[in-house]
Design a protein around this motif. Structure first.
Motif, PDB file in Angstrom:
ATOM      1  N   VAL A   1       0.724  -1.163   0.024  1.00  0.00           N
ATOM      2  CA  VAL A   1      -0.035   0.075  -0.015  1.00  0.00           C
ATOM      3  C   VAL A   1       0.951   1.284   0.132  1.00  0.00           C
ATOM      4  N   ASP A   2       0.590   2.163  -0.601  1.00  0.00           N
ATOM      5  CA  ASP A   2       1.447   3.386  -0.710  1.00  0.00           C
ATOM      6  C   ASP A   2       0.253   4.654   0.051  1.00  0.00           C
ATOM      7  N   VAL A   3       0.561   5.147   0.790  1.00  0.00           N
ATOM      8  CA  VAL A   3      -0.009   6.025   1.467  1.00  0.00           C
ATOM      9  C   VAL A   3       0.075   7.609   1.092  1.00  0.00           C
ATOM     10  N   VAL A   4      -0.593   8.308   0.425  1.00  0.00           N
ATOM     11  CA  VAL A   4      -0.601   9.289   0.065  1.00  0.00           C
ATOM     12  C   VAL A   4      -0.835  10.440   0.995  1.00  0.00           C
ATOM     13  N   LEU A   5       0.260  11.532   1.450  1.00  0.00           N
ATOM     14  CA  LEU A   5      -0.210  12.294   2.746  1.00  0.00           C
ATOM     15  C   LEU A   5       0.219  13.728   2.089  1.00  0.00           C
ATOM     16  N   PRO A   6      -0.840  14.543   1.673  1.00  0.00           N
ATOM     17  CA  PRO A   6      -0.625  15.950   1.207  1.00  0.00           C
ATOM     18  C   PRO A   6      -0.284  16.872   2.383  1.00  0.00           C
ATOM     19  N   CYS A   7       0.728  17.587   2.011  1.00  0.00           N
ATOM     20  CA  CYS A   7       1.447  18.286   3.257  1.00  0.00           C
ATOM     21  C   CYS A   7       1.814  19.566   2.934  1.00  0.00           C
ATOM     22  N   LEU A   8       1.291  20.480   3.818  1.00  0.00           N
ATOM     23  CA  LEU A   8       1.635  21.959   3.790  1.00  0.00           C
ATOM     24  C   LEU A   8       1.870  22.313   5.148  1.00  0.00           C
ATOM     25  N   ASN A   9       3.163  22.451   5.530  1.00  0.00           N
ATOM     26  CA  ASN A   9       3.570  22.872   6.657  1.00  0.00           C
ATOM     27  C   ASN A   9       3.185  22.086   7.858  1.00  0.00           C
ATOM     28  N   GLU A  10       3.546  20.797   7.769  1.00  0.00           N
ATOM     29  CA  GLU A  10       3.113  19.721   8.936  1.00  0.00           C
ATOM     30  C   GLU A  10       4.363  19.292   9.538  1.00  0.00           C
ATOM     31  N   GLU A  11       5.599  19.927   9.916  1.00  0.00           N
ATOM     32  CA  GLU A  11       6.498  19.541  10.682  1.00  0.00           C
ATOM     33  C   GLU A  11       6.468  18.967  11.906  1.00  0.00           C
TER      34      GLU A  11
ATOM     35  N   VAL B   1       7.841  13.824  -2.460  1.00  0.00           N
ATOM     36  CA  VAL B   1       7.432  14.123  -3.664  1.00  0.00           C
ATOM     37  C   VAL B   1       7.227  15.504  -3.715  1.00  0.00           C
ATOM     38  N   HIS B   2       7.809  16.689  -4.358  1.00  0.00           N
ATOM     39  CA  HIS B   2       7.522  18.055  -4.191  1.00  0.00           C
ATOM     40  C   HIS B   2       6.503  18.290  -5.442  1.00  0.00           C
ATOM     41  N   GLU B   3       5.461  18.992  -4.915  1.00  0.00           N
ATOM     42  CA  GLU B   3       4.589  19.386  -5.913  1.00  0.00           C
ATOM     43  C   GLU B   3       4.379  20.866  -5.768  1.00  0.00           C
ATOM     44  N   PRO B   4       4.897  21.739  -6.744  1.00  0.00           N
ATOM     45  CA  PRO B   4       4.815  23.219  -6.764  1.00  0.00           C
ATOM     46  C   PRO B   4       3.547  23.852  -6.620  1.00  0.00           C
ATOM     47  N   ARG B   5       2.533  23.114  -7.531  1.00  0.00           N
ATOM     48  CA  ARG B   5       1.287  23.781  -7.469  1.00  0.00           C
ATOM     49  C   ARG B   5       0.436  23.519  -6.494  1.00  0.00           C
ATOM     50  N   ARG B   6       0.209  24.706  -5.910  1.00  0.00           N
ATOM     51  CA  ARG B   6      -0.631  24.596  -4.643  1.00  0.00           C
ATOM     52  C   ARG B   6      -1.834  23.965  -4.805  1.00  0.00           C
TER      53      ARG B   6
ATOM     54  N   ALA C   1       5.019   5.597   3.002  1.00  0.00           N
ATOM     55  CA  ALA C   1       4.282   6.854   3.174  1.00  0.00           C
ATOM     56  C   ALA C   1       4.883   7.456   1.859  1.00  0.00           C
ATOM     57  N   ILE C   2       3.904   8.228   1.246  1.00  0.00           N
ATOM     58  CA  ILE C   2       4.590   9.346   0.308  1.00  0.00           C
ATOM     59  C   ILE C   2       3.974  10.470   0.787  1.00  0.00           C
ATOM     60  N   VAL C   3       4.836  11.293   1.007  1.00  0.00           N
ATOM     61  CA  VAL C   3       4.516  12.739   1.647  1.00  0.00           C
ATOM     62  C   VAL C   3       4.718  13.621   0.403  1.00  0.00           C
ATOM     63  N   VAL C   4       3.637  14.408   0.129  1.00  0.00           N
ATOM     64  CA  VAL C   4       3.521  15.282  -1.031  1.00  0.00           C
ATOM     65  C   VAL C   4       3.681  16.794  -0.486  1.00  0.00           C
ATOM     66  N   ASP C   5       4.951  17.179  -0.510  1.00  0.00           N
ATOM     67  CA  ASP C   5       5.159  18.403  -0.166  1.00  0.00           C
ATOM     68  C   ASP C   5       4.718  19.539  -1.033  1.00  0.00           C
ATOM     69  N   ASN C   6       3.821  20.336  -0.804  1.00  0.00           N
ATOM     70  CA  ASN C   6       3.172  21.433  -1.579  1.00  0.00           C
ATOM     71  C   ASN C   6       3.904  22.870  -1.152  1.00  0.00           C
ATOM     72  N   GLY C   7       5.103  22.822  -1.200  1.00  0.00           N
ATOM     73  CA  GLY C   7       5.722  24.295  -0.922  1.00  0.00           C
ATOM     74  C   GLY C   7       5.780  24.689   0.342  1.00  0.00           C
ATOM     75  N   SER C   8       5.779  23.661   1.274  1.00  0.00           N
ATOM     76  CA  SER C   8       6.060  23.758   2.539  1.00  0.00           C
ATOM     77  C   SER C   8       7.199  25.072   2.963  1.00  0.00           C
ATOM     78  N   THR C   9       6.929  25.993   3.923  1.00  0.00           N
ATOM     79  CA  THR C   9       8.045  26.818   4.239  1.00  0.00           C
ATOM     80  C   THR C   9       8.902  26.392   5.582  1.00  0.00           C
ATOM     81  N   ASP C  10       8.308  25.343   6.110  1.00  0.00           N
ATOM     82  CA  ASP C  10       8.734  24.758   7.154  1.00  0.00           C
ATOM     83  C   ASP C  10       9.680  23.616   6.973  1.00  0.00           C
ATOM     84  N   ASN C  11      10.151  22.715   7.833  1.00  0.00           N
ATOM     85  CA  ASN C  11      10.839  21.637   7.596  1.00  0.00           C
ATOM     86  C   ASN C  11      10.160  20.410   7.294  1.00  0.00           C
ATOM     87  N   SER C  12       9.206  20.468   6.736  1.00  0.00           N
ATOM     88  CA  SER C  12       8.499  19.096   6.529  1.00  0.00           C
ATOM     89  C   SER C  12       9.058  18.087   5.573  1.00  0.00           C
ATOM     90  N   ALA C  13       9.727  18.630   4.511  1.00  0.00           N
ATOM     91  CA  ALA C  13      10.259  17.603   3.832  1.00  0.00           C
ATOM     92  C   ALA C  13      11.389  16.737   4.659  1.00  0.00           C
TER      93      ALA C  13
END
Ligand SMILES: Nc1nc2c(ncn2[C@@H]2O[C@H](COP(=O)(O)OP(=O)(O)O)[C@@H](O)[C@H]2O)c(=O)[nH]1
Ligand SMILES: [Mg+2]
Length: 222
Positions: free
Chosen positions: A6-16, A55-60, A32-44
């Motif tokens: 199972v792959d678990v997709v976790l959309p993430c915006l500043n969730e460090e 995974v980095h996704e720049p489109r918000r 876990a597949i954390v999709v970092d949506n341009g976080s400005t904290d250290n989520s990635a």
């Protein structure tokens, strides 16, 4: 790493702050597949340190992140979960079981608040109204448009989802219903998140979510 079950997709915006709690609770064999949506904290960085694929996704947008995660997934089953610790990834197991046993094509978690403050009143009311419209549109007895869910990866891809904002989870249900999928909803606990809400905890987020979802429902009624 071998292909996970199972792959678990976790959309993430500043969730460090929430990620360590979330990522330590995936069932064995889940990736876990954390999709970092341009976080400005250290989520990635936090996600990588906890062993997740990032995974980095720049489109918000929630849908933008969720879909990027789906495209990056390789496991036969893909599950979705928020990265804010409001839900426990361990609770994905019964949803996945419904899919792997063939009892459901799409398994949905119905959020059940563990304490009243887990779910702000305005969000709960909006969700209830949208869920009623979704029931009417699909004829399926559903009560929530929550983010926690599981389905077969290739089947999900075949739905060709287009929404890239808050309507993504709803579009998934509408298209699954149109494709005659068996859609099953079971209860999942919903607790107060760690950190600050980006969507329904804010007026702007709630308004966008209602707008996105209502326009999808209008289209599906046509
Ligand atoms: N990728 C991405 N994730 C988002 C966005 N907004 C929220 N999220 C994530 O989606 C999940 C739900 O957002 P949250 O702020 O908890 O919304 P709420 O549960 O409605 O209060 C969390 O994991 C967020 O980090 C966004 O624009 N892009
Ligand atoms: Mg949340």
């Amino acid at each position: 790493m071998p292909v996970p079950l199972v792959d678990v997709v976790l959309p993430c915006l500043n969730e460090e702050q929430a990620l360590p709690w979330v990522l330590s609770r995936l069932p064995a064999g889940y990736r876990a597949i954390v999709v970092d949506n341009g976080s400005t904290d250290n989520s990635a960085e936090v996600a990588v340190a906890a062993g997740a694929m990032v995974v980095h996704e720049p489109r918000r947008g929630f849908g933008s992140a969720a879909h990027a995660g789906l495209l990056a997934a390789t496991a036969p089953i893909v599950a979705f979960c928020d990265a804010d610790a409001s839900m426990n990834p361990a609770d994905l197991a019964p949803l996945v079981e419904l899919v792997s046993s063939g009892s459901a094509d799409l398994a949905l978690g119905r959020r059940r608040p563990t304490v009243a403050k887990a779910w702000p009143a305005h969000a709960r009311i909006a969700n209830r109204a949208l869920a009623r419209m979704m029931r009417r549109a699909t004829g399926i007895p559903l009560h929530d448009l929550g983010p926690m869910r599981a389905a077969n990866r290739e089947a999900l891809l075949s739905l060709d989802l287009q929404d890239r904002r808050s309507g993504y989870p709803l579009e998934m249900v509408l298209k699954a219903s149109a494709a005659k999928w068996t859609v099953v909803e079971i209860d999942t606990p919903y607790s107060p998140r760690i950190g600050r809400s980006k969507v329904t905890g804010t007026i702007r987020g709630t308004v966008i979510a209602i707008k996105d979802m209502s326009s999808l429902l209008r289209e599906s009624g046509r």
